[in-house]
Design a protein around this motif. Structure first.
Motif, mmCIF file in Angstrom:
data_model
loop_
_atom_site.group_PDB
_atom_site.id
_atom_site.type_symbol
_atom_site.label_atom_id
_atom_site.label_comp_id
_atom_site.label_asym_id
_atom_site.label_seq_id
_atom_site.Cartn_x
_atom_site.Cartn_y
_atom_site.Cartn_z
ATOM 1 N N VAL A 137 5.936 3.149 -14.005
ATOM 2 C CA VAL A 137 5.612 1.736 -14.211
ATOM 3 C C VAL A 137 5.897 0.989 -12.917
ATOM 4 O O VAL A 137 6.952 1.177 -12.304
ATOM 5 N N ILE A 138 4.933 0.190 -12.513
ATOM 6 C CA ILE A 138 5.104 -0.590 -11.282
ATOM 7 C C ILE A 138 4.678 -2.026 -11.541
ATOM 8 O O ILE A 138 3.605 -2.285 -12.094
ATOM 9 N N LEU A 139 5.545 -2.944 -11.160
ATOM 10 C CA LEU A 139 5.178 -4.359 -11.143
ATOM 11 C C LEU A 139 5.389 -4.804 -9.700
ATOM 12 O O LEU A 139 6.484 -4.632 -9.162
ATOM 13 N N ALA A 140 4.327 -5.288 -9.082
ATOM 14 C CA ALA A 140 4.409 -5.617 -7.660
ATOM 15 C C ALA A 140 3.887 -7.018 -7.415
ATOM 16 O O ALA A 140 2.982 -7.488 -8.111
ATOM 17 N N GLN A 141 4.475 -7.648 -6.433
ATOM 18 C CA GLN A 141 3.979 -8.963 -6.043
ATOM 19 C C GLN A 141 4.085 -9.107 -4.532
ATOM 20 O O GLN A 141 5.162 -8.962 -3.964
ATOM 21 N N TRP A 142 2.948 -9.350 -3.920
ATOM 22 C CA TRP A 142 2.934 -9.617 -2.464
ATOM 23 C C TRP A 142 2.918 -11.131 -2.328
ATOM 24 O O TRP A 142 1.894 -11.771 -2.530
ATOM 25 N N ASP A 143 4.066 -11.659 -2.038
ATOM 26 C CA ASP A 143 4.223 -13.104 -2.031
ATOM 27 C C ASP A 143 3.773 -13.669 -0.678
ATOM 28 O O ASP A 143 4.396 -13.410 0.353
ATOM 29 N N GLY A 144 2.669 -14.416 -0.713
ATOM 30 C CA GLY A 144 2.118 -14.962 0.535
ATOM 31 C C GLY A 144 3.037 -15.978 1.175
ATOM 32 O O GLY A 144 3.016 -16.174 2.386
ATOM 33 N N LYS A 145 3.865 -16.633 0.370
ATOM 34 C CA LYS A 145 4.705 -17.705 0.911
ATOM 35 C C LYS A 145 5.763 -17.174 1.867
ATOM 36 O O LYS A 145 6.000 -17.725 2.917
ATOM 37 N N ASP A 146 6.412 -16.076 1.477
ATOM 38 C CA ASP A 146 7.426 -15.536 2.399
ATOM 39 C C ASP A 146 7.036 -14.163 2.943
ATOM 40 O O ASP A 146 7.856 -13.474 3.527
ATOM 41 N N GLU A 147 5.754 -13.809 2.739
ATOM 42 C CA GLU A 147 5.243 -12.541 3.270
ATOM 43 C C GLU A 147 6.114 -11.367 2.841
ATOM 44 O O GLU A 147 6.365 -10.447 3.605
ATOM 45 N N ARG A 148 6.591 -11.441 1.614
ATOM 46 C CA ARG A 148 7.431 -10.339 1.162
ATOM 47 C C ARG A 148 6.765 -9.635 -0.013
ATOM 48 O O ARG A 148 5.930 -10.202 -0.701
#
Lengths: 297, 820
Positions: free
Chosen positions: B203-214
């Protein structure tokens, strides 16, 4: 594991379900216990556009003995049959119900659903073909009763018309002095059997009358083994007769090689199972209490 | 035996109930799929139905047009934005280009070709069916020996299917063969492909957060510090930008180590969707088809030299490992087996020619017993086959060949140091448990009735805390060596004792055992110790080796916890000496009326943990300058005392501890159905000092179940076209409690001199049931001239073996040359 989209219909009676079937036509499927259909839909091997749920109808689940007839409502669950003192009187019926998959499946799955699916690896068709059993069908056009042998046409194919549903299964209670057994070999409880054997016979003294021997999982539909029956009919069942029946079964089986085993192995297993089933059936015909169980590899 | 007071005081070694049970047994665990984020999207993989094919075209238009579908990713798109994953091996392996979605070629059935992102999981599955892929089928290669012919090459850039080859040679093989009394030839042995089927899939939940580039991950990867090293290089981001958190994990057995390709796709999909979180929950079929399987290995042309007494003096063999379509964690398995090079045996001369190749099957990954169990099974087969050929009883054969108790610590021919052990004693204990003599009598009388009963011994090793320097044996340029683990132990502001570790347990009870260790250091009750498990990059305790794998927590994890607790204790002592105006010799740790405290023995004055923490954290003006270095927040990194191995000679200490197991199985081949039935079973374990005996026992049962399942029920089967025939639990029949025999459990303890507590890593179990069951079947059938040459056996295979033997078609796979 998500099914393709479908329309869901809840029928209030079997009659209504049959009407819905004829109104919707192609693409409609009856949902009973859902123990085969739902997994197939989740694997997307089946994608009916309409499901007609008969699980909320009332009066479709019953087990009654009327005269020499055992009447089972099509919606009777395997577990209800397993635990029924009435059904237990026909040993082979109890063997079959008690050995289907696991508790969860037995609680949800129904005898009517199993027969309607006509999976060559299903349990009920094989077990009941060793008895004298009929299937009672209803449709908006009326009703009819078919011998089970005429009902099961081929793998996954029955005589059900597109607007028919199974209402009842009728089993003729065997004569006194009869005994039967149903035994499978399975690699694990929840999986389909490698081979299954149903045996029903009657003893007069020590002489075998009316033997019925049916094989499951080793052909496109259950196989009645005339050769094995002939080896037993009208004689005392000794080791020679058992061996002859086993050999006839090995010859009659028509399996395919798959993950459950090679064709040759399945044949051998069917031959071994029939001897076990015959021994249990003989004991039961003599009035002994014989516990049987499927073999789990 | 009367317990001394000091023993009574120790929490380590006691059957402390598991702290995590309260949460897990009440259904209050938190697993990756329990986490839901606002606006989350769901990912579905489009997977190849072919095993080997060229991708002619991928048409995503129908899927894109579907309402609820946000976007579709394809291999070429990913390849244009990322670097191929790092390859651990040197050339030709290093030339392989491994992307998380197939770019131009399919190399195994189920390989992801594209990924769709949709507003619901059901829509994602619908959209998967709307992606049209055109394939041009290529010749599939599903057998390692076929693959090595290079007639159909999977990775054209590598120009060969061979991933790695190396010869491991020690001692004087030629001389030993020249002097041998017997030489036994074994043409072929085969260890089958299976997997440990964790209850919870990937199971993978991923988020590429553009605000902090993380990039944020909530997932159940079981070796996150390894995954982030692969991901950072692949995605081209600094590693600090990647945050991975794991919570409760429903089993991994190593299989979840290699989920980083799917992790990459989820992050890239999130970026493409403007930073919306993306969840992927693997279905069981996907898991069986395309997560990771265990390594399959074929052993060819084995020759064994023995002396007159049946003592093995030398061994040569060719080992062919099948790693599936992509190496990924491989070729590490090409050296990891050599941690147990001679198994439990004394032979000093050996040459093993080890080759690994890719085939059109699911990539392998570390799977409980990883790479060592294949080799250990091989050695146990060799010992049993030689014993039967020379008519030496199986137990006697082992006693003649086991490393002896007085030889520990024992340096193996390849430089590994077995810390401790007593294999002969384990054999005694197991024989007593099973009633060896009784069974021998029953077996003899059963044979007279024509029944086939066999009694088999499996002796095996569970090597733990490995030296990553062994990676340099497969690739001299690999930048890894040693092993380390981090832990943090602190008094929080109100004085709570909180321990954080870099492990991600999946049932191993780390919360409990870590609390036991800290409780002993501070002389408090384990209930007063909070343990934070689950990997979290931002907890900042992890090292590059953090995770839960390879039987090591009891050594590496708990050594780190112990070190961190000692550091904290030292700070607390200095602080208490100041607070109580006492000398540190006068202080004792314990619990008083307000909970954990430190007392002055002479004055009776005490200060509790809140008081201590108060001085440092919120009342710091009272703190004298000489105590300003105290933080009560102590990180400790434990480092295993390893050196870099000799890469040329393939020599060095590869693992720190060697737990051992000895199982005995009594198996009958049922008449007529040929089903192997376990009539009796004994499992004896030696993992040194047991920190929590019930946890050890639980691991033994779990490993035994996995081993029995593998031996008799579980295998990944491919047809000649590379179609996987076992992608559901109807075909791949994992073992359940119903299939388990009653296991007679026993243990001995030979404390390890290599760990501070005497404990050894354990949990993998060395696949002892595979060895014991193969041995038992061999024993049952040896009178019929049948050799058990495969690790998987069931009614069908035994039926066929007996039928072939009866018809005279059976080949003679074993030859014996008697020179005396």
């Amino acid at each position: 594991m998500y099914t393709a989209a479908f329309e869901y219909h809840r029928a209030s009676s079997l009659e209504e379900a049959a009407t819905m079937l004829s109104q919707i036509g192609e693409g409609a499927k009856i949902l009973a216990g859902g123990q085969s259909l739902i997994p197939l839909m989740k694997l997307r091997l089946a994608a009916p556009s309409h499901l007609i749920d008969i699980g909320f109808t009332s009066g479709g689940s019953y087990i009654r003995e009327e005269g020499r007839l055992l009447r089972l409502g099509a919606l009777t669950s395997h577990a209800e049959i397993e635990l029924s003192p009435v059904a237990q009187r026909i040993a082979i019926v109890h063997d079959c119900a008690a050995g289907i998959a696991d508790v969860q499946v037995r609680n949800r799955g129904t005898i009517g659903g199993s027969l309607a699916e006509a999976d060559p690896s299903g349990d009920w068709a094989t077990a009941l073909l060793a008895l004298s059993a009929e299937v009672h069908l209803i449709s908006p056009a009326g009703e009819r009763t078919l011998a089970l042998d005429d009902f099961i046409k081929d793998a996954y194919t029955t005589a059900l018309r597109s607007n028919e549903v199974i209402a009842e299964i009728r089993v003729h209670v065997p004569d006194a002095g009869s005994g039967g057994a149903y035994i499978c070999l399975k690699r694990a409880a929840p999986v389909y059997a490698t081979a299954s054997v149903a045996v029903e016979l009657k003893l007069e003294g020590n002489v075998c009358r009316q033997p019925a021997i049916v094989l499951g999982c080793v052909g496109l539909r259950p196989i009645r083994v005339d050769g094995a029956e002939a080896a037993l009919r009208g004689r005392e069942i000794d080791d020679v007769a058992l061996e002859a029946a086993g050999e006839a079964v090995r010859v009659a089986a028509d399996p395919e090689s798959d993950m459950r085993g090679s064709a040759e192995y399945k044949r051998t297993v069917a031959g071994a199972l029939v001897k076990r089933a015959l021994r249990a059936a003989l004991g039961r015909a003599r009035g002994e209490i014989v516990e049987t169980s499927h073999l789990y590899a | 035996m009367v317990k001394t007071e000091t023993e009574e005081k120790n929490w380590v070694g006691r059957p402390v109930p598991r702290k995590e049970e309260n949460r897990l047994l009440r259904g209050r665990g938190k697993f990756a799929d329990d986490i839901k984020l606002r606006n989350m999207l769901y990912l579905g993989f489009v997977r190849s139905s072919y095993a080997h094919a060229r991708i002619v075209a991928v048409d995503t238009s129908r899927a894109q047009a579907r309402k609820g579908v946000v976007s579709v990713l394809t291999g070429p798109e990913i390849a244009s934005e990322t670097q191929p994953f790092l390859e651990i091996g040197p050339e030709p392996c290093a030339k392989i280009k491994d992307y998380p979605l197939a770019v131009s070629k399919i190399r195994y059935q189920g390989e992801p070709v594209a990924a769709v992102l949709a507003e619901s999981p059901a829509l994602a599955v619908d959209a998967v069916e709307l992606v049209d892929v055109q394939y041009e089928p290529l010749d599939p290669v599903v057998d390692v020996e076929e693959a090595l012919k290079d007639e159909s090459v999977l990775h054209e850039e590598a120009a060969t299917n061979r991933v790695w080859r190396g010869v491991f040679e020690y001692g004087n093989v030629d001389q030993a063969f020249a002097e041998a009394a017997y030489v036994v030839d074994i043409d072929r042995l085969h260890f089958h492909r299976f997997s440990s089927t964790p209850l919870e899939t990937n199971v993978i939940l991923a988020q590429w957060d553009g605000k902090d580039e993380r990039i944020y991950y909530w997932c159940n990867n079981s070796f996150p510090s390894f995954a982030i090293q692969f991901l950072a290089a692949h995605l081209g981001v600094p590693i600090d930008r990647i945050r991975v958190e794991t919570s409760d994990i429903g089993g991994s057995f190593g299989i979840k180590i290699t989920s980083y390709p799917q992790m990459a796709v989820c992050a890239l999909a999130s970026r493409k969707a403007g930073g919306r979180a993306v969840k992927w929950v693997e279905t069981r079929s996907e898991h069986m088809l395309a997560s990771a399987h265990g390594n399959e290995r074929t052993f060819r042309r084995t020759r064994v030299a023995l002396d007159r007494q049946g003592v093995i003096t030398a061994l040569v063999s060719e080992h062919l490992d099948d790693c599936g379509a992509y190496p990924r964690y491989e070729p590490l398995g090409c050296v990891i087996w050599s941690q147990v090079f001679p198994g439990v045996y004394r032979f000093r001369n050996a040459r093993i020619d080890f080759t690994q190749a890719v085939t059109n099957k699911c990539p392998v990954g570390p799977n409980r017993g990883y790479s060592r169990m294949q080799h250990l099974w091989f050695l146990e087969r060799v010992v049993d086959i030689c014993a039967h050929q020379l008519a030496i009883p199986a137990d006697e054969m082992r006693l003649r060949n086991y490393i002896r108790r007085e030889e520990f610590p024992y340096t193996t021919p390849n430089g590994c140091v077995y810390d401790s052990g007593n294999y002969a004693k384990m054999l005694d204990v197991a024989k007593a448990l099973i009633g060896w003599e009784e069974w021998k009598k029953k077996q003899a009388s059963a044979r007279e009735e024509g029944r086939l009963i066999g009694i088999g011994i499996g002796t095996t090793l569970d090597s733990g805390t490995n030296n990553f320097g062994q990676s340099q044996i497969v690739n001299p340029a690999a930048p890894f060596s040693g092993n380390s683990q981090g832990a943090n132990c602190k008094l929080d502001i109100y004085g709570e004792v909180v321990v954080a570790v870099g492990s991600c347990p999946q049932g191993q009870g780390h919360e409990t055992t870590a609390a036991q260790v800290v409780a002993d250091v501070l002389n408090i009750h384990p209930d007063t110790v909070t343990v934070r498990t689950g990997f979290d990059t931002e907890r900042n305790v992890h090292t590059g080796f953090s995770g839960t794998y390879a039987s090591q927590f009891a050594v590496s994890g708990l050594s780190a916890v112990h070190g961190a607790a000692q550091k904290l204790k030292h700070e607390m002592t200095r602080l208490a000496a100041f607070a109580l105006q006492a000398s540190s010799d006068d202080l004792e740790f314990g619990s008083g009326s307000t909970g954990p405290e430190i007392r002055s023995r002479s004055t009776g004055a005490s200060i509790n943990y809140w008081g201590l923490s108060n001085i440092v954290n919120v009342n710091s003006a009272v703190l004298p300058p000489e105590l300003h270095d105290i933080t009560l927040n102590c990180r400790y990194v434990w480092r295993a005392p390893f050196k870099v191995p000799d890469k040329e000679k393939k020599y060095g200490s590869l693992t720190l501890t060697y737990a051992s197991q000895l199982h005995i199985a009594v198996v009958e081949i049922e008449p007529e159905t040929f089903i192997p039935r376990i009539l009796d079973y004994a499992a004896v374990d030696d993992c040194g000092t047991r920190i929590n005996p019930p946890i050890v026992e639980g691991q033994v049962y779990g490993a035994t179940a996995h081993g029995i399942g593998a031996a008799l029920m579980e295998r990944c089967v491919y047809d000649s076209l590379g179609n996987m025939l076992t992608s559901t639990f109807s075909d791949y029949t994992p073992i359940t409690a119903m299939n388990m025999p009653n296991v007679k459990y026993g243990h001995i303890e030979t404390p390890s001199p290599h760990s501070y507590s005497g404990a050894k890593g354990m949990g993998e179990g060395g696949a002892a049931p595979l060895h014991a069951i193969s041995a038992a079947l061999q024993d049952a059938l040896s009178a019929r001239g049948i050799v058990i040459a495969d690790s998987f056996n069931n009614g069908d295979s035994l039926f066929r073996a007996l039928a072939e033997q009866k018809s005279g078609q059976g080949t003679k796979p074993v030859k014996v040359e008697r020179r005396s």
